[in-house]
Design a protein around this motif. Structure first.
Motif, mmCIF file in Angstrom:
data_model
loop_
_atom_site.group_PDB
_atom_site.id
_atom_site.type_symbol
_atom_site.label_atom_id
_atom_site.label_comp_id
_atom_site.label_asym_id
_atom_site.label_seq_id
_atom_site.Cartn_x
_atom_site.Cartn_y
_atom_site.Cartn_z
ATOM 1 N N THR A 143 64.581 10.308 -41.471
ATOM 2 C CA THR A 143 63.703 11.445 -41.226
ATOM 3 C C THR A 143 63.619 12.314 -42.475
ATOM 4 O O THR A 143 64.656 12.729 -43.021
ATOM 5 N N TRP A 181 59.400 12.549 -34.187
ATOM 6 C CA TRP A 181 58.346 12.126 -35.120
ATOM 7 C C TRP A 181 56.962 12.194 -34.467
ATOM 8 O O TRP A 181 55.947 12.063 -35.145
ATOM 9 N N SER A 241 59.291 9.894 -43.653
ATOM 10 C CA SER A 241 59.960 9.381 -42.456
ATOM 11 C C SER A 241 59.493 7.961 -42.158
ATOM 12 O O SER A 241 58.348 7.596 -42.441
#
Lengths: 183, 68
Positions: free
Chosen positions: A165, B39, A137
């Protein structure tokens, strides 16, 4: 007499670009082949030749260049994460290299088309690619092409910042590299 | 700057590389983007977004060079 360069001269340069067999989406500008490539994972008791690239079985964001050829050991070494540091693995010595690849795919000769330039001179068009696996990512800023046989970075271009991602895929549109007529 | 915890196994930011569990301080806009993308998480509030593998298509910029 006007300035001129024969098409064959420009095509020779474009044909070198068309020898690339890998395309990589990168988070930073790769300056070397090792900074762009996503190499195979380490394996035990395997032959390694000078210059071969490898990555750990669990990615750590770095790749390793074989700087002493030989045969890998039976267990994976502890990988250094400082570029330039080395680790001995069986009879192989690996040297840590930076790596900025987020996604990678293969290119074949059919992915390149050489023709007259849009403005002048000649151009090579790199075909659109679909389904490039994202292995790490990050935010993509660069697209690079590389040639495995010569371990050369062949071309680098920019792209608008785009989040990738891991675990999914990404598509790239076609793009061109044009060499203009001399002026 | 805002402190966040990386939840990706590996995350690249330019030449930087982060690993799962790293606590990093980044500018608020970037922190919010990483939270929204799933993330990272806010270690204090637990805020994080939905992680969606993949990406929108990439458009490489074409190059033009002169013979000089």
């Amino acid at each position: 007499m006007p300035k001129a360069t024969h098409d064959s001269v420009m095509d020779a340069a474009l044909n070198k670009l068309a020898e690339a067999d890998q395309i990589a989406i990168c988070s930073a500008q790769p300056l070397t082949y090792y900074e762009g490539i996503d190499p195979p994972a380490w394996s035990a008791n395997a032959a390694a030749a000078l210059g071969d690239p490898i990555r750990p079985t669990v990615r750590n964001g770095y790749v390793y260049e074989c700087t002493t050829a030989g045969t890998t050991g039976s267990s994976e070494p502890a990988w250094p994460t400082t570029p330039g540091q080395t680790v001995t693995d069986g009879s192989v010595v690996w040297t840590c290299r930076n790596n900025y690849s987020l996604a990678q795919g293969s290119l074949v000769s059919g992915d390149f088309t050489i023709a007259d330039g849009d403005n002048s001179g000649r151009k090579v068009t790199v075909a659109a690619k679909t389904g490039l696996p994202i292995h790490t990512s990050g935010t993509a800023n660069y697209v690079a092409t590389m040639d495995d046989a010569t371990r050369q970075l062949r071309d680098v271009t920019t792209t608008a910042a785009q989040a990738l991602t891991a675990g999914g895929t990404v598509d790239t549109s076609a793009w061109k590299h044009e060499i203009a007529d001399p002026t | 700057m805002r402190r966040i915890e990386i939840t990706e196994e590996l995350l690249r930011d330019g030449t930087q590389v982060y690993r799962q569990g790293d606590i990093v301080s980044v500018d608020p806009a970037k922190a919010q983007q990483w939270l929204d993308l799933g993330w990272a998480r806010d270690p204090e509030t637990g805020e994080t977004g939905e992680r969606k593998p993949g990406a929108a298509p990439i458009t490489p910029d074409s190059l033009q060079q002169a013979v000089e």
